[in-house]
Design an enzyme around this catalytic site. Structure first.
Site, mmCIF file in Angstrom:
data_model
loop_
_atom_site.group_PDB
_atom_site.id
_atom_site.type_symbol
_atom_site.label_atom_id
_atom_site.label_comp_id
_atom_site.label_asym_id
_atom_site.label_seq_id
_atom_site.Cartn_x
_atom_site.Cartn_y
_atom_site.Cartn_z
ATOM 1 N N GLY A 156 32.361 41.897 41.628
ATOM 2 C CA GLY A 156 31.948 43.220 42.070
ATOM 3 C C GLY A 156 30.527 43.510 41.639
ATOM 4 O O GLY A 156 29.924 42.751 40.869
ATOM 5 N N HIS A 179 31.438 31.734 40.510
ATOM 6 C CA HIS A 179 32.379 31.948 41.618
ATOM 7 C C HIS A 179 33.093 30.650 41.981
ATOM 8 O O HIS A 179 32.557 29.839 42.735
ATOM 9 C CB HIS A 179 31.640 32.488 42.843
ATOM 10 C CG HIS A 179 31.203 33.904 42.701
ATOM 11 N ND1 HIS A 179 31.980 34.975 43.107
ATOM 12 C CD2 HIS A 179 30.081 34.438 42.172
ATOM 13 C CE1 HIS A 179 31.347 36.108 42.835
ATOM 14 N NE2 HIS A 179 30.193 35.815 42.268
ATOM 15 N N CYS A 231 33.472 36.746 37.587
ATOM 16 C CA CYS A 231 32.208 37.486 37.678
ATOM 17 C C CYS A 231 32.314 38.848 36.983
ATOM 18 O O CYS A 231 32.416 38.913 35.770
ATOM 19 C CB CYS A 231 31.773 37.599 39.133
ATOM 20 S SG CYS A 231 30.014 37.984 39.314
ATOM 21 N N GLU A 277 35.458 30.336 43.974
ATOM 22 C CA GLU A 277 35.770 30.353 45.407
ATOM 23 C C GLU A 277 34.574 29.965 46.267
ATOM 24 O O GLU A 277 34.690 29.844 47.493
ATOM 25 C CB GLU A 277 36.296 31.735 45.820
ATOM 26 C CG GLU A 277 35.242 32.799 46.030
ATOM 27 C CD GLU A 277 34.680 33.390 44.751
ATOM 28 O OE1 GLU A 277 33.792 34.268 44.835
ATOM 29 O OE2 GLU A 277 35.106 32.976 43.655
ATOM 30 N N GLY A 293 27.145 45.770 40.054
ATOM 31 C CA GLY A 293 26.753 46.719 39.024
ATOM 32 C C GLY A 293 27.082 46.325 37.602
ATOM 33 O O GLY A 293 27.436 45.193 37.283
#
Length: 380
Positions: free
Chosen positions: A223, A335, A250, A337, A225
């Site tokens: 996500g 990541h 992450c 994925e 921020g």
């Protein structure tokens, strides 16, 4: 004749180039991505919400946009910066162009600027605010506008990108609650490949709501921020830590670290690209990883927790992976994925499933009938 666009950084550096995509004006944090391919996945990665993304590879748009390569339902970037924009893609899979995509979602793009100079400036000074505009306002007015806005004001990125409703991607194997902090489709795809019964829930889900779903494991998504802007997620994770197997990716990795008592901090210019080397400490093996983050777990803060560092970044030695010493929980900063990037790390989803199955053996649940009988007896 192609319209003009300008990118102005908060330090006063001005880049003038050609506009593509939507007309208008946008403010965001200017960052760079070093990927050679995968611009569609970058554009549709919710983790880029609030950012003006610079692609360091000089040619963008040559293979167009296709339905199958989106990582979310729509792009979330605030602006797109490239050296050369190719308006006419050459690819049998292409359904439309980058220009069409940006126009559809109101995203301003700029091309024909020195992206190498821009990248070097960010690397030297760190990420900074910028305004990307196709308008004619004077530089002084744009600087004043930038001074009135703050990157810190973009504190609602997770609510902007998270699902608002619970939904199910059915499967016949383990039930996984995927907490959506701005999740990429790739995470759901990898879990579905393993036939998991995935329940996707909003960012503000509570521990009790998750318990009522009776999951076998919890997946914390990526996500956008600062992880400290999502304190309710830290509270939920800390309550469920040890109760269910947990795997964080992450932002989910950073939230897991905060829930376990560690701290996070902002990186100078972040890690964004598909070629970051990460060392697994146990095996000594180096993996090439896909990354997109601007924050990291503070190494010193881990020492007084029950966390153990499992992976480090081979470039700057920052933490790339953690596991809990007592509970069935682990996380990675990168990541697994991919999308875009190498698929070398998809084995981590298999490791998560193995952890869930081991947890079931070592922590068998009471038969449902016994639970119901105990509840009735307690009510009498």
């Amino acid at each position: 004749m192609q319209a003009q666009a300008r990118l102005l950084l908060e330090d006063g550096t001005l880049f003038t180039g050609k506009a593509f995509g939507a007309e208008g004006e946008t403010t965001g944090e200017v960052v760079f991505n070093t990927g050679i391919t995968g611009y569609q996945e970058v554009l549709s990665d919710p983790s880029y919400c609030g950012q003006i993304v610079t692609m360091t590879y000089p040619l963008i748009g040559n293979y167009g946009i296709t339905r199958d390569d989106f990582e979310s339902i729509r792009p979330f970037v605030h602006g797109f910066v490239v050296r050369r924009h190719e308006p006419t893609p050459s690819n049998w899979r292409a359904e439309y162009s980058v220009d069409d995509l940006l126009k559809e979602y109101g995203i301003v793009g700029i091309s024909e600027i020195d992206t190498r100079m821009l990248t070097r400036r960010i690397r030297h000074h760190g990420t900074m605010k910028g305004i990307l505009t196709t308008g004619s306002k004077p530089v002084e007015e744009l600087l004043e506008m930038m001074g009135d806005t703050s990157i810190a004001e973009l504190r609602n990125q997770v609510p902007m990108t998270s699902t608002q409703h619970v939904y199910n991607s059915p499967g016949t194997a383990e039930r996984i609650v995927l907490v959506d902090y701005g999740a990429k489709t790739g995470i759901l795809r990898e879990l579905s490949k393993r036939n998991c019964d995935v329940v996707v829930v909003p960012h503000d889900v509570t521990a009790d709501e998750i318990r009522r779903m009776n999951p076998d494991g919890i997946q914390l998504s990526n996500g956008p921020g600062d992880p400290k802007d999502v304190p309710h997620a830290v509270k939920m994770i800390s309550e469920l830590l040890g109760e269910y197997p947990i795997f964080g990716i992450c932002l989910g990795h950073q939230l897991f670290a905060l829930a376990a008592g560690a701290d996070t901090e902002k990186l100078k210019f972040g890690h964004r690209g598909g070629n970051h080397p990460v060392k697994e400490l146990e095996s000594g093996r180096c993996f090439i990883t896909s990354q997109n983050h601007g924050y990291t777990v503070n190494e010193e803060s881990v020492k007084n927790t029950e966390l153990e560092v499992t992976h480090i970044n081979n470039n700057d030695k920052t933490i790339e992976g953690l596991k809990h010493k007592t509970f069935p929980a682990f996380s990675v900063q990168y990541h697994p994925e991919a999308a875009p990037g190498p698929y070398d790390n998809s084995y981590l989803f298999d490791r998560f499933i193995e952890m869930i199955r081991e947890h079931k053996i070592t922590h068998p649940q009471q038969p449902r009938q016994a639970v119901l009988a105990a509840a009735v007896k307690g009510a009498q």
